[in-house]
Design an enzyme around this catalytic site. Sequence first.
Site, PDB file in Angstrom:
ATOM      1  N   GLU A  33       0.850  -1.192  -0.170  1.00 51.53           N
ATOM      2  CA  GLU A  33       0.145   0.038   0.120  1.00 51.53           C
ATOM      3  C   GLU A  33       0.866   1.324  -0.048  1.00 51.53           C
ATOM      4  O   GLU A  33       0.651   2.394  -0.544  1.00 51.53           O
ATOM      5  CB  GLU A  33      -1.072   0.074   1.210  1.00 51.53           C
ATOM      6  CG  GLU A  33      -2.054  -0.942   1.326  1.00 51.53           C
ATOM      7  CD  GLU A  33      -2.889  -1.213   2.314  1.00 51.53           C
ATOM      8  OE1 GLU A  33      -2.130  -1.583   3.231  1.00 51.53           O
ATOM      9  OE2 GLU A  33      -4.043  -1.276   2.268  1.00 51.53           O
ATOM     10  N   GLU A  49      -3.794  -9.379   3.684  1.00 49.56           N
ATOM     11  CA  GLU A  49      -4.455  -8.897   4.694  1.00 49.56           C
ATOM     12  C   GLU A  49      -5.632  -9.974   5.268  1.00 49.56           C
ATOM     13  O   GLU A  49      -5.890 -10.039   6.253  1.00 49.56           O
ATOM     14  CB  GLU A  49      -5.044  -7.543   4.906  1.00 49.56           C
ATOM     15  CG  GLU A  49      -3.969  -6.286   5.017  1.00 49.56           C
ATOM     16  CD  GLU A  49      -3.191  -6.031   3.783  1.00 49.56           C
ATOM     17  OE1 GLU A  49      -3.306  -6.809   2.713  1.00 49.56           O
ATOM     18  OE2 GLU A  49      -2.765  -5.109   3.700  1.00 49.56           O
TER      19      GLU A  49
HETATM   20  C1  3H9 Z   1      -1.319  -4.623   7.326  1.00 51.96           C
HETATM   21  O1  3H9 Z   1      -0.372  -4.295   6.373  1.00 51.96           O
HETATM   22  C2  3H9 Z   1      -2.513  -3.832   7.379  1.00 51.96           C
HETATM   23  C3  3H9 Z   1      -2.753  -2.716   6.528  1.00 51.96           C
HETATM   24  O2  3H9 Z   1      -3.290  -2.925   5.507  1.00 51.96           O
HETATM   25  C4  3H9 Z   1      -3.385  -1.487   7.239  1.00 51.96           C
HETATM   26  C5  3H9 Z   1      -2.798  -0.865   8.329  1.00 51.96           C
HETATM   27  C6  3H9 Z   1      -3.739   0.175   8.515  1.00 51.96           C
HETATM   28  N1  3H9 Z   1       4.172  -7.174  11.817  1.00 51.96           N
HETATM   29  O3  3H9 Z   1       7.575 -14.810   8.841  1.00 51.96           O
HETATM   30  P1  3H9 Z   1       8.747 -14.634   9.178  1.00 51.96           P
HETATM   31  C7  3H9 Z   1       7.550 -11.059  12.388  1.00 51.96           C
HETATM   32  S1  3H9 Z   1      -1.160  -6.087   8.076  1.00 51.96           S
HETATM   33  C8  3H9 Z   1       5.158  -7.632  12.765  1.00 51.96           C
HETATM   34  O4  3H9 Z   1       9.502 -15.787  10.014  1.00 51.96           O
HETATM   35  P2  3H9 Z   1       9.931 -14.856   6.697  1.00 51.96           P
HETATM   36  C9  3H9 Z   1       7.268 -12.377  12.722  1.00 51.96           C
HETATM   37  O5  3H9 Z   1       6.326 -12.490  13.629  1.00 51.96           O
HETATM   38  C10 3H9 Z   1       0.249  -7.033   7.623  1.00 51.96           C
HETATM   39  N2  3H9 Z   1       5.790  -8.550  12.882  1.00 51.96           N
HETATM   40  O6  3H9 Z   1       9.975 -14.173   8.167  1.00 51.96           O
HETATM   41  C11 3H9 Z   1       8.640 -12.986  13.213  1.00 51.96           C
HETATM   42  O7  3H9 Z   1       8.890 -12.653  14.476  1.00 51.96           O
HETATM   43  P3  3H9 Z   1       9.516 -13.708  15.291  1.00 51.96           P
HETATM   44  C12 3H9 Z   1       0.033  -7.460   6.196  1.00 51.96           C
HETATM   45  C13 3H9 Z   1       5.984  -9.334  11.725  1.00 51.96           C
HETATM   46  O8  3H9 Z   1      11.404 -14.245   6.237  1.00 51.96           O
HETATM   47  C14 3H9 Z   1       9.560 -12.340  12.234  1.00 51.96           C
HETATM   48  O9  3H9 Z   1       8.801 -10.962  11.706  1.00 51.96           O
HETATM   49  N3  3H9 Z   1       1.252  -8.443   5.742  1.00 51.96           N
HETATM   50  C15 3H9 Z   1       5.308  -8.801  10.589  1.00 51.96           C
HETATM   51  O10 3H9 Z   1       9.915 -16.293   6.682  1.00 51.96           O
HETATM   52  C16 3H9 Z   1      10.117 -12.748  10.874  1.00 51.96           C
HETATM   53  O11 3H9 Z   1       9.008 -13.594  10.366  1.00 51.96           O
HETATM   54  C17 3H9 Z   1       1.367  -9.637   6.147  1.00 51.96           C
HETATM   55  O12 3H9 Z   1       0.205 -10.291   6.445  1.00 51.96           O
HETATM   56  C18 3H9 Z   1       4.388  -7.809  10.540  1.00 51.96           C
HETATM   57  N4  3H9 Z   1       3.691  -7.517   9.461  1.00 51.96           N
HETATM   58  O13 3H9 Z   1       8.907 -14.135   5.973  1.00 51.96           O
HETATM   59  C19 3H9 Z   1       2.804 -10.256   6.171  1.00 51.96           C
HETATM   60  N5  3H9 Z   1       5.567  -9.813   9.683  1.00 51.96           N
HETATM   61  O14 3H9 Z   1      11.090 -13.617  14.701  1.00 51.96           O
HETATM   62  C20 3H9 Z   1       3.164 -11.282   7.263  1.00 51.96           C
HETATM   63  C21 3H9 Z   1       6.478 -10.693  10.241  1.00 51.96           C
HETATM   64  O15 3H9 Z   1       9.736 -12.984  16.590  1.00 51.96           O
HETATM   65  N6  3H9 Z   1       4.585 -11.412   7.191  1.00 51.96           N
HETATM   66  N7  3H9 Z   1       6.758 -10.409  11.190  1.00 51.96           N
HETATM   67  O16 3H9 Z   1       8.985 -15.108  15.208  1.00 51.96           O
HETATM   68  C22 3H9 Z   1       5.088 -12.527   6.359  1.00 51.96           C
HETATM   69  O17 3H9 Z   1       4.189 -12.876   5.527  1.00 51.96           O
HETATM   70  C23 3H9 Z   1       6.426 -13.040   6.481  1.00 51.96           C
HETATM   71  O18 3H9 Z   1       6.769 -12.540   7.721  1.00 51.96           O
HETATM   72  C24 3H9 Z   1       7.193 -12.668   5.412  1.00 51.96           C
HETATM   73  C25 3H9 Z   1       8.852 -12.838   5.728  1.00 51.96           C
HETATM   74  C26 3H9 Z   1       6.944 -13.139   3.951  1.00 51.96           C
HETATM   75  C27 3H9 Z   1       7.173 -11.065   5.124  1.00 51.96           C
END
Ligand code: 3H9
Length: 675
Positions: free
Chosen positions: A102, A122
């Site tokens: 976004e 999301e």
């Molecule tokens: C959003 O964006 C809302 C908006 O539309 C509107 C807002 C107003 N936040 O997965 P990993 C942490 S909603 C906080 O093992 P990878 C995760 O918990 C968001 N923490 O890494 C982990 O912590 P820990 C939409 C996050 O390399 C560490 O980072 N986005 C977030 O295998 C490593 O994560 C998503 O839904 C976050 N957003 O994969 C994407 N993301 O080490 C969600 C990760 O303490 N994330 N952490 O366990 C993912 O899909 C994967 O993390 C990603 C990296 C592909 C990015």
Amino acid sequence: MIEQVERDGILEIVLANPPVNALGRAVREDLAAAIARAEADPAIRAVVIRGAGKMFSGGADITEFGSLPDAISLPEVIDRIEACSKPVIAAIHGHALGGGLELALGCHYRIATPQAKVGLPEVSLGILPGAGGTQRLPRLVNVEAALEMIVAGAPISAIKAHELGLIDRLADKDLAADAHAFAAGITAPRPTGARHVQGDLEAIERIVQTSKLIKPGIDAPLACIAALKAAVELPLDQGLLVERDLFFKLVEGDQSKALRHAFFAERAAAKITDMPADIAPMSIAKVGIIGAGTMGGGIAMNFLSAGLPVMIVETSQEALDRGLGVMRANYEATAAKGRMTPEQVERAMSLLTPTLDFDGLADRDLIIEAVYENMDVKKDIFARLDAIAKPEAILASNTSYLSVDEIALATRRPQQVIGLHFFSPANVMKLLEVVRGAHTALPVLATAMATARQIGKVPVVSGVCHGFIGNRMLSPRQDEATALLLEGASPAQIDRVHTAFGMPMGPFQMADLAGVDIGWHRDPARVETLQDALCAAGRWGQKTKAGFYDYDDKRRPTPSPVVDEVIASFRDQAGILPRAISDEEITVRTLYSMVNEGAKILEEGIAQRASDIDVVWLYGYGWPRHTGGPMFWAQQTGLVTIVDGLTRYAGAMGEGFSLSPLLLAKSINQEGFDD
Ligand code: 3H9
């Protein structure tokens, strides 16, 4: 949280919030300040925003959801970027997800590496893109493509995004340099919001009618549709307000809380509480598998698909050929669906060495036994393995019930032995229960966890007990479901309660799929239980087209009068007068009793944390994700309600039932399981 470098009139803003450059409070404040600086400084002609480390941004900081906004919001930051009087270019590598994409949509131009992935996931967190994604995306790509990205939530490649018009340019080699050159050539901003939406309500309606992703009762996809309709019907500023309103409703709702719990639970499960930081996983280069049956073949496919060579051992050429044939057929079916190329199929199969020579396993780093459930057979195999495997090899059993400790003691190196419980079909199901024996060495455990992730599994550590976490919890559910049949319920009623709850199938549909004959003593003359009676009548489940249901040629079930008669005769013999059973009683006795067993698993230390139990059920049995898993669901329901229900039906549940002291204590103290 961000770094700024100015060169040749171009301000480069680098998001630096490891590990995923989440757009938390501090990042948003820094970003807003940097954009203000660009506006104010006449020497700055253009702005490039990119990410440090391995990605552009993983989106909004999910941990901040639910807390009161006390800083500039992400939508506000993005609005300011879009309104910037100087061109702003997003330079994307790795991932740009959710709020990350976004942010890029709010920029005026987008350049990405061809390997990058962009998406709006999301919906998988039970929310919708709440920082303008639902309004700006359909202004860059047609509404059908936008809807697909937003409702399915799956990221797409930058190459595909470029074809769709979402990415303006693909970088050659050096993203930072290419973005700089791109920015230098741009003279004016080009706000996405000023464009027209590409599509109409009819296009949205067409997709809504056919999409399998839109289900009644699942809130987020429905809200995504509403937001996209607003994008089509309203000007940008009003559409953004609709989106914001929908976002706040979802974020406060139980479904999003549960889905966010599932997200963090999966990541927490990878962590072993007593694992010292200096223990590194060993390298696994060669895998051996004993048994080329359904499980062995499926397990092998995981490693082959991940590029690891596998030697698979059988006791007869016929069994080996049959196993290989099934594996190839499975791969070819995947290729036919377009999910693999024929070359990938050949590459995977070329990594497989079939053999009848058990001693061939001597050079393997990891050997997984996948033969049928019999302790003596398994002990014999492990004793033989002990004689030939190299000293550092990990010896794993795929047992789903038996004691890994007892198996380990068949060797002189129990510290090298571990359980790796794959779920059927093993090449598809994401869950891997990693069974930590009393003697399992920490490096062996660390290696098992790392290897599981390497082959795309979600690993959860379980201690040793009958059935480990998942199958142990199945047991009270099955006992209660069978008792309820005798007391007056029908298989269809019990299954309906489970499917209405969101399970992919109920206990009896599952029994028919797995085989009613599993664990049957195979003596048709000995009929002591309902299962004995069905098996004696040849009703072994789907495979014999008859089990708890009758099946037609397309495996469609219908309630069976024969089963009704069998149940009736058991009731007569036991002197049970059938009564009307309420759906509520079924819920308490089958689902609440699972929670009770989960609490026992927790208090015995079999599971490290309650959320691990949730992960097992989400990934191994299809527990409805929007409820967060059995333990989270129980907390949302209220542990007092769970205890009340179980206490009310304790009499009906018979002598085998006892309330978990932990569950009782948590309910009295009004605590959650992990408090
Ligand atoms: C959003 O964006 C809302 C908006 O539309 C509107 C807002 C107003 N936040 O997965 P990993 C942490 S909603 C906080 O093992 P990878 C995760 O918990 C968001 N923490 O890494 C982990 O912590 P820990 C939409 C996050 O390399 C560490 O980072 N986005 C977030 O295998 C490593 O994560 C998503 O839904 C976050 N957003 O994969 C994407 N993301 O080490 C969600 C990760 O303490 N994330 N952490 O366990 C993912 O899909 C994967 O993390 C990603 C990296 C592909 C990015």
